[in-house]
Write an enzyme that holds these catalytic residues in place. Structure first.
Site, PDB file in Angstrom:
ATOM      1  N   THR A 186       0.861  -1.188   0.000  1.00 23.88           N
ATOM      2  CA  THR A 186       0.000   0.000   0.000  1.00 23.88           C
ATOM      3  C   THR A 186       0.891   1.230   0.000  1.00 23.88           C
ATOM      4  O   THR A 186       2.027   1.186   0.470  1.00 23.88           O
ATOM      5  CB  THR A 186      -0.888   0.031   1.258  1.00 23.88           C
ATOM      6  N   LYS A 440     -14.869  17.296  11.965  1.00 18.69           N
ATOM      7  CA  LYS A 440     -15.945  17.367  12.941  1.00 18.69           C
ATOM      8  C   LYS A 440     -16.037  18.787  13.480  1.00 18.69           C
ATOM      9  O   LYS A 440     -15.180  19.242  14.239  1.00 18.69           O
ATOM     10  CB  LYS A 440     -15.731  16.373  14.084  1.00 18.69           C
TER      11      LYS A 440
END
Lengths: 541, 541
Positions: A186, A440
């Protein structure tokens, strides 16, 4: 009671029968620095058989890893077939990674031998002393002028192949389709890269799935140009699918500049091509100079497709960009953009649908799991973490003993993708954000991906990336970094005006930075990590 | 070294996830004597889950055979999914066989329970006392008026399903994809029928192969009407493929008369349909009365496609007939008719190519073996016995201990098809004849299939079959049985004149019989065995 069908494992060497039989006259064309390299599938099959003998001759152990540093070329394709067919593991390596990462990956995989394009020697050779397991180097001369080290460990690909006897079928050593075939790490936006170890079964099933009519529908009438690198998740599986269905292959080699890619599409009548968004954005300004009418399908992966970019393609060449979704851990294609039949969509709505990930391929399963650990409704609204299952999806990382060794897999064996998503009643997947890229603010979530897409819809914007910045009052607030098109007069205030009415008022970022470029990962995606580093001057975690 | 991909077996129950998710709104329509039965894939999935519980409730042992006597209907489809998903074996039975064969088959399979369409009770119930293992009968009421026996062993399908709880995923008992899923007996033109025991893996791989672009290219935009019976090799795999790709299904039930079939194609906008030659020949005269523009692909299997018939279809509705080749032992589709890309063919040449078997699907292999046991060249001329290999091809017959128990399999595990064939450089398969149907005249081979095709090219010929008859001088000579179109004045001499110049002079049969009909096997193919019996008055061997 067992069935009584033949015990025929799904293994990479089964592609040879098709390359040598029905498709022996099909061509693969590779752009090289010193001209074009052409071969038929029959030629390639013969060289594959010789290459199997070469690996034996080099004394590469039975299931050792064979590392490759290569562009998209015929020789790389030969390694794609020969190494797994010989029972060894093909380990494709992304040469764009940092030196420390390259050293880590080669040593973690314990590569026994490296096959290196001559043009990549300047990157790899200086690291040779840091590789603890590599015994030999085989140089593939791609016409570059890089110096070839005068070292007994360095061999020449063409000489080895020419001197080798072709292997016969009995020398293809794989009888269990669950045997390891290839390894890819990855890109590692956080932490050390992790290896995904594909088996023969997953490669063959994935190649078959790409040929289904509702996936990419690949077939003998196609000419496929994989722009997505062969060091990146098997070039999205396209080379294997091409060999199975007899599609011709056009390999761009080092000729990856936008105008060069378009020139190859035109010259070789490419019908199908695939790359990340950055490539298609770069090629946009060159579209006018080429006849691209042969194209039937342009895959744009590695993230959301900006609708404005797709529209520009559709208007210029009559082909919108089509998204697909997957990861290194998923072989990689799990979904591809899809227009459901029997629906009446405007051209713009169709483009919009095609700009999204689409629906899951046969043999793969997706679910979205909420924060309470329960699978959410397929209503196109309920969000949660996207999880994937199937024979083409990883169960663990290389070197780990099992799924429990990693938080990336659930107790019931599904891959946790790290993406926040919704799935609609019709199966259409929408990626809302990376789990770690959500913002958030005041207890509510803001999607950085959605904000980026809206900003990139502005005609003067080339690229935009949104990250979270700490905020005393709201916890976090979005910050947008925007690259303006040359010669335009973009300002933060114009971006905010553009967003007003397009997103909720409290989503509009107070901070908009006009920057020269967005840092990218080695696979061409926005590097939020590097962006946070440079903007915030601190290490993102 | 093993790969680290998820251990996800290819099992029939995986279709439920697609039926209940993305494709839950897709429809299946069944023609019944008392009207049309409609359901969504979601409805069918719910009934499948209940049916699994029903099988448990009936006390059917864990891997018992569940026999079916059924038309192409929704209920039969439910059994297709439920029986294998429960771990039991679906045994589809051809009700057109002789009573003795039916008894043999049911007892050989040791069926524990039989599911029977009400309209087929008059065929099956009288044989009940000859079945040694059948404990129970479940009647599927298809609106027929046949009397339902008042017997405690007889249960009603709909009552059982309505009273059952739906099974959950944990009750799907198959974890090894090599487990037996279904059983089908060869039609047995010689000797006793032999059972072919498919595994879950072969069913799923076959369904996937049918979806590839260069095979049938089945997808969500299709509406599939399988005319080929569900008791005949899984209706060529079409039901399983449809459930996997979300194609709608139109099931003709007992409405199999030519005009009824065409009416359903028109009414439900069928795009893809498949049947044997006899069906399409019967439908030819009714084409004019229907709007069949929805059709994109008509498969004509079970033997060669007469070019004259295909031409008639192409001229009437713009769709030629497309051949496919396979056997009960091969799941069944191995090749399908195929036009290679980038070739310029006249309409007639294209029709001719599509009238032939075509090329091998991915994951399957074909070879032609000469009388010396060596594989012959792929030159389109060298003939020999056709042999097949692949994960969707049988390795042995049900009840046999292994391949060596039968002359139908080679020492290296390939299926001996009994067909004489050539393969071209482009992979195009041509069936020359059945091994036992070749005519050896004066030491040279005459192809009965080729003679039949030439004779059927005569405009006044409806059907023709050629067999060998003993000849003192030549060893064998061909004899042709010909069915003339009503109202025509066909004579043996006219047939011979037609053949002159079309085939070698010594191929032209001295004996041509004008007959009322050609005897057919239970699956609609010419029965050469019965023809030899009636013409020669002796038992063919």
């Amino acid at each position: 009671m067992f069935g009584m069908m033949q015990d025929r494992p799904l293994v990479v060497s089964m592609l040879l029968e098709r390359m040598e039989g029905r498709f022996r006259g099909k061509e693969i064309v590779t752009a090289q620095a010193d001209g074009v390299m052409r071969a038929t599938f029959g030629d390639v099959a013969d060289r594959v058989r010789r290459l199997v003998t070469v690996l034996d001759g080099l004394g590469v152990p039975a299931d050792a890893r064979v590392g490759t540093f290569g562009w998209n070329t015929q020789r790389h394709l030969e390694l794609y077939v020969a190494v797994p067919s010989s029972g060894r593991v093909l380990h494709t390596i992304n040469h764009r990674l940092f030196a420390e990462q390259l050293t880590f990956i080669v040593n973690d995989a314990a590569d026994d031998v490296l096959f290196i394009d001559r043009s990549l020697l300047p990157i790899v050779w200086p690291l040779m002393k840091s590789f603890t397991t590599v015994r030999q180097i085989v140089v593939m001369d791609d016409g570059d002028s890089a110096e070839i080290p005068d070292d007994p460990r360095v061999r020449d690909y063409e000489t080895l192949v020419a001197d080798a006897e072709p292997a016969n079928d009995q020398m293809f050593a794989v009888h269990d389709e669950r045997s390891a075939a290839s390894l890819c790490y990855t890109s590692g936006t956080t932490g050390q890269p992790k290896g995904v170890l594909y088996d023969h079964r997953s490669i063959i099933l994935h190649a078959l799935m790409l040929q289904t009519a509702d996936a990419f529908g690949l077939g003998e009438s196609d000419t496929i140009m994989p722009v997505v690198p062969m060091f990146h998740v098997n070039a999205w599986g396209l080379p294997y699918a091409a060999l199975m269905c007899g599609a011709q292959l056009v390999m761009p080699g080092t000729a990856t500049a936008p105008a060069e890619l378009l020139g190859q599409i035109e010259q070789h009548s490419v019908t199908f091509t695939a790359a990340v968004t950055t490539v298609w954005r770069g090629a946009l300004q060159h579209l006018g100079g080429h006849d691209l009418t042969s194209l039937r399908h342009i895959v744009c992966g590695g993230g959301a497709v900006p609708l404005s970019l797709s529209r520009a393609y559709d208007e210029a060449i009559g082909q919108p960009l089509r998204n697909a979704w997957g990861m290194t851990e998923t072989s990689p294609v799990v979904t591809c953009a899809y227009l459901p039949p029997r629906t009446q969509l405007s051209r713009e709505d169709a483009r919009d649908l095609l700009a999204h990930p689409g629906v899951a391929l046969p043999l793969t399963q997706l679910r979205v799991v909420g924060s309470d650990g329960k699978v959410v409704a397929r209503d196109g609204k309920s969000t949660g973490e996207l999880q994937a299952a199937g024979a083409t999806i990883a169960a663990a990382y290389f070197g780990q003993s099992g799924p429990s060794a990693s938080s990336s897999f659930t107790d019931d064996g599904w891959l946790r993708t790290g993406d926040v998503a919704t799935i609609g009643p019709d199966g259409q997947l929408r990626i809302v954000d990376r789990t770690k890229d959500l913002i958030k603010s005041g207890g509510e979530w803001i999607s950085s991906v959605e904000l980026e897409n809206e900003i990139m819809g502005h005609g003067d914007v080339v690229e935009a990336a949104v990250i979270a910045v700490p905020d005393d009052k709201w916890g976090e607030r979005p910050l947008a970094c925007v690259v303006a098109a040359p010669g335009t007069m973009l300002s933060p205030e114009l971006i905010r005006q553009h967003l007003a009415g397009r997103v909720a008022k409290w989503w509009v970022p107070e901070q908009v930075l006009i920057v020269d470029e967005i840092p990218k990962t080695a696979t061409g995606k926005f590097s939020k990590v590097a962006l946070r580093d440079s903007v915030l001057g601190l290490d993102a975690t």
